[in-house]
Design a protein around this motif. Sequence first.
Motif, PDB file in Angstrom:
ATOM      1  N   LEU A 207      93.673  44.860  87.035  1.00  0.00           N
ATOM      2  CA  LEU A 207      93.828  45.798  85.929  1.00  0.00           C
ATOM      3  C   LEU A 207      94.572  45.137  84.778  1.00  0.00           C
ATOM      4  O   LEU A 207      94.226  45.323  83.603  1.00  0.00           O
ATOM      5  N   THR A 208      95.578  44.345  85.103  1.00  0.00           N
ATOM      6  CA  THR A 208      96.316  43.616  84.063  1.00  0.00           C
ATOM      7  C   THR A 208      95.410  42.611  83.357  1.00  0.00           C
ATOM      8  O   THR A 208      95.439  42.473  82.133  1.00  0.00           O
ATOM      9  N   GLN A 209      94.585  41.884  84.134  1.00  0.00           N
ATOM     10  CA  GLN A 209      93.658  40.917  83.540  1.00  0.00           C
ATOM     11  C   GLN A 209      92.646  41.621  82.641  1.00  0.00           C
ATOM     12  O   GLN A 209      92.316  41.128  81.549  1.00  0.00           O
ATOM     13  N   ALA A 210      92.153  42.790  83.099  1.00  0.00           N
ATOM     14  CA  ALA A 210      91.207  43.546  82.274  1.00  0.00           C
ATOM     15  C   ALA A 210      91.863  44.006  80.975  1.00  0.00           C
ATOM     16  O   ALA A 210      91.246  43.958  79.895  1.00  0.00           O
ATOM     17  N   ALA A 211      93.116  44.445  81.065  1.00  0.00           N
ATOM     18  CA  ALA A 211      93.822  44.854  79.852  1.00  0.00           C
ATOM     19  C   ALA A 211      94.016  43.671  78.913  1.00  0.00           C
ATOM     20  O   ALA A 211      93.899  43.811  77.678  1.00  0.00           O
ATOM     21  N   ARG A 212      94.273  42.487  79.484  1.00  0.00           N
ATOM     22  CA  ARG A 212      94.423  41.286  78.652  1.00  0.00           C
ATOM     23  C   ARG A 212      93.097  40.943  77.951  1.00  0.00           C
ATOM     24  O   ARG A 212      93.087  40.560  76.772  1.00  0.00           O
ATOM     25  N   GLU A 213      91.981  41.086  78.685  1.00  0.00           N
ATOM     26  CA  GLU A 213      90.678  40.824  78.084  1.00  0.00           C
ATOM     27  C   GLU A 213      90.377  41.827  76.968  1.00  0.00           C
ATOM     28  O   GLU A 213      89.836  41.471  75.919  1.00  0.00           O
ATOM     29  N   ILE A 223      85.269  46.456  84.936  1.00  0.00           N
ATOM     30  CA  ILE A 223      86.455  46.571  85.776  1.00  0.00           C
ATOM     31  C   ILE A 223      86.034  47.230  87.087  1.00  0.00           C
ATOM     32  O   ILE A 223      85.642  48.391  87.098  1.00  0.00           O
ATOM     33  N   GLU A 224      86.118  46.483  88.186  1.00  0.00           N
ATOM     34  CA  GLU A 224      85.673  46.990  89.482  1.00  0.00           C
ATOM     35  C   GLU A 224      86.749  46.725  90.520  1.00  0.00           C
ATOM     36  O   GLU A 224      87.098  45.579  90.790  1.00  0.00           O
ATOM     37  N   ILE A 225      87.300  47.794  91.075  1.00  0.00           N
ATOM     38  CA  ILE A 225      88.370  47.700  92.073  1.00  0.00           C
ATOM     39  C   ILE A 225      87.950  48.517  93.285  1.00  0.00           C
ATOM     40  O   ILE A 225      87.658  49.714  93.175  1.00  0.00           O
ATOM     41  N   ALA A 235      92.015  52.497  87.365  1.00  0.00           N
ATOM     42  CA  ALA A 235      91.050  51.475  86.954  1.00  0.00           C
ATOM     43  C   ALA A 235      89.741  52.110  86.482  1.00  0.00           C
ATOM     44  O   ALA A 235      89.157  51.679  85.480  1.00  0.00           O
ATOM     45  N   LYS A 236      89.257  53.132  87.203  1.00  0.00           N
ATOM     46  CA  LYS A 236      88.028  53.806  86.791  1.00  0.00           C
ATOM     47  C   LYS A 236      88.199  54.484  85.436  1.00  0.00           C
ATOM     48  O   LYS A 236      87.311  54.414  84.573  1.00  0.00           O
ATOM     49  N   THR A 237      89.340  55.123  85.247  1.00  0.00           N
ATOM     50  CA  THR A 237      89.616  55.751  83.954  1.00  0.00           C
ATOM     51  C   THR A 237      89.688  54.703  82.854  1.00  0.00           C
ATOM     52  O   THR A 237      89.154  54.890  81.745  1.00  0.00           O
ATOM     53  N   PHE A 238      90.336  53.581  83.154  1.00  0.00           N
ATOM     54  CA  PHE A 238      90.454  52.488  82.189  1.00  0.00           C
ATOM     55  C   PHE A 238      89.079  51.918  81.856  1.00  0.00           C
ATOM     56  O   PHE A 238      88.790  51.596  80.695  1.00  0.00           O
ATOM     57  N   ASP A 239      88.205  51.806  82.871  1.00  0.00           N
ATOM     58  CA  ASP A 239      86.861  51.282  82.638  1.00  0.00           C
ATOM     59  C   ASP A 239      86.037  52.247  81.783  1.00  0.00           C
ATOM     60  O   ASP A 239      85.272  51.815  80.918  1.00  0.00           O
ATOM     61  N   ARG A 240      86.181  53.545  82.040  1.00  0.00           N
ATOM     62  CA  ARG A 240      85.478  54.522  81.194  1.00  0.00           C
ATOM     63  C   ARG A 240      85.959  54.442  79.753  1.00  0.00           C
ATOM     64  O   ARG A 240      85.162  54.542  78.810  1.00  0.00           O
TER      65      ARG A 240
END
Length: 485
Positions: A207-213, A223-225, A235-240
Motif C-alpha cells: 500500500l505504501t509503494q502504491a501510494a508512492r507510485e 493495487i492487489e492485496i 487497499a481496495k478503497t485506495f484502488d477504487r
Amino acid sequence: MNTVQKKILSLTAIVLFIMVATWFILTYYNQKMQDQYNDILQRYLQMNEVSASSQQLVTSLNNYIQTPTSSKLSNAESDRQRLLDAQLQIADLRNNSNHFTLTNYLNLIDSLVDSTNRSIRFLGEKNNEEALNDFTEATRLSKYISEMTLTLLGTELQTYDQFYRGMIMQSVELKKLGVWMLALFTFLLLLFTYWFSLSITRPIQRLTQAARELSRGRFDTHIEIYANDEISFLAKTFDRMRININNLISEIQTKAQLESELQKNKLLLQESQLRSLQSQINPHFLFNTLDTLSKKAYLEGAVETSDLLTSVARLLRYNLKRLDRPVTLYEEVRVLREYIFIQKTRFTERLRFEEEVDEACLYVQIPSLTIQPIIENAVIHAIEPLEEGGTITFRVRDGGSEIIIEIEDEGSGISEEKILHIMEDRFAIQEGDGHSTGIGFGNVINRLRLYYGREDIMAIQSVVGKGTKVILKLPKEREAGVNHV
C-alpha cells in the motif's frame, strides 16, 4: 472478516497454548518420576515400620510381664494390631525377586504375634515360666524380623538399583527434553511470528509503494492485496480511488484533445472559407459572363467550346458552395464528370479516364469537394508530368456496411514517408502554380474524419514508379454525435 485484532488475539492464544502444553508435558513426566520414587520409598518405610512395630511389641510385652496392668495390656494389644496392619501392607510388596524371602518374613511376623498371644495368655493363667519362655521366643523372633528387614531392604536396593540409575538418567533426559522442546517451540513461535508479521506488514508495504507510485503520477498501477482484514479493505478503497482519479484524468485529457481538435477544425473551416471567399470575385459577373460566352459560341457554331464553357460554369458554381454543407455522392460524381470533361479538352488523348460506378451507392452523404481534389491531384501528379499521359480509374462499389471509392492512377507513386506525412496532415499534395482548387489533400482527409467521426476513413496505397491508389471507406450510416464539417 479477519481483523488485525483477531490475528493478534490468535497469536496470543497460540503462544499461551504452547506454553501451557509445555508446562503440562514437563509436569507430567516429573510427576511420574516422583511417583515412582515415592513408591520405592514407601516400600522401605513399610518394611522399616514392621521392624519398628515388632520391637515396640516386644517392649510393650516386657512392660506388661514386669507389671501386669490393664493399661500396659492395652498398649501391648495396640502394638500387636499395629504390627498386623504393617504385615498387611508388606504383603502387597511381593514380586518375583523377593517372593521367598517375603513369605518367610510374613511367617516370622505371624510367629511373633502367636508368641506374644501365648505369653499374654500364660501370664493371665499365672504360668510365669511359660510366659517368660514365649517372651524369649518373641524377642528372638523380633531380632529375626529386624535382620530379615535388613535383608529385604538389601534385596530391594539391588532390585531397584538399576531403576535408580535409570531414574537419574531419565531426569537428565527430561532436562534435555525440556531444553529441546523449549528450543523447538521458540523456533516455531519465531517462524509463526515472522509469518504473522508479514501478513500485516507486507500489505502495508504494498500500500505504501502504491501510494508512492500515485504521488509520482502513475495511476495505472493496479493495487492487489490478498487478505481479508482492514488493510485489504483500505487497499481496495485506495484502488477504487486510483481508478476514479485515473478515469478523471483520462476524461480531462480526452476533453482537452477534443477541444484541441475542435479548435483545429474551426481553423480549417475558417481557412476553407477564406480560400472560398478569395475565389469568389464577383461570382454573378463570372457566371453571367460564362453563360454569355457559351451562348455566343453556340450561336457561332462552336458547340464544343460552348459545352466547355458550360462545364466550367457548373464547376465554378459548385466550387463556390459552402464547404460545411454535405452533398450526395451523386452530386460529387456529376461535378467530377464536368471536371474530367474540361481536363480531357485540355489533355486530349493524354488523359484516359475509366469509371466503374454502382449507381445504387450514390445516395450517401459526403462533404462537398471531396472527390474532385483527389482526382485533380492525380491529374497534376500522374498525367501532366508524363508526355504520353496516363489512365485514371474511378470506382464506386458496395462494401457491405460501407461504400468503397477507389481512385487509381499510373503515376510515379508516393513514398511511405510522404504517405505518413499526408495522413498526419503535415502538408498537402498540391501544386503551387494555380492548377489546384485550393482544397489540399490533408484538408480533405481532415474534413472526412470530422464528418464521419472515424480515423480510418481514407487509405493510400502506392508503389514508387508504379502508381497510387486512394481508397475511401464511407459508412452508409454516420455515427451519432459527430460534427459537421
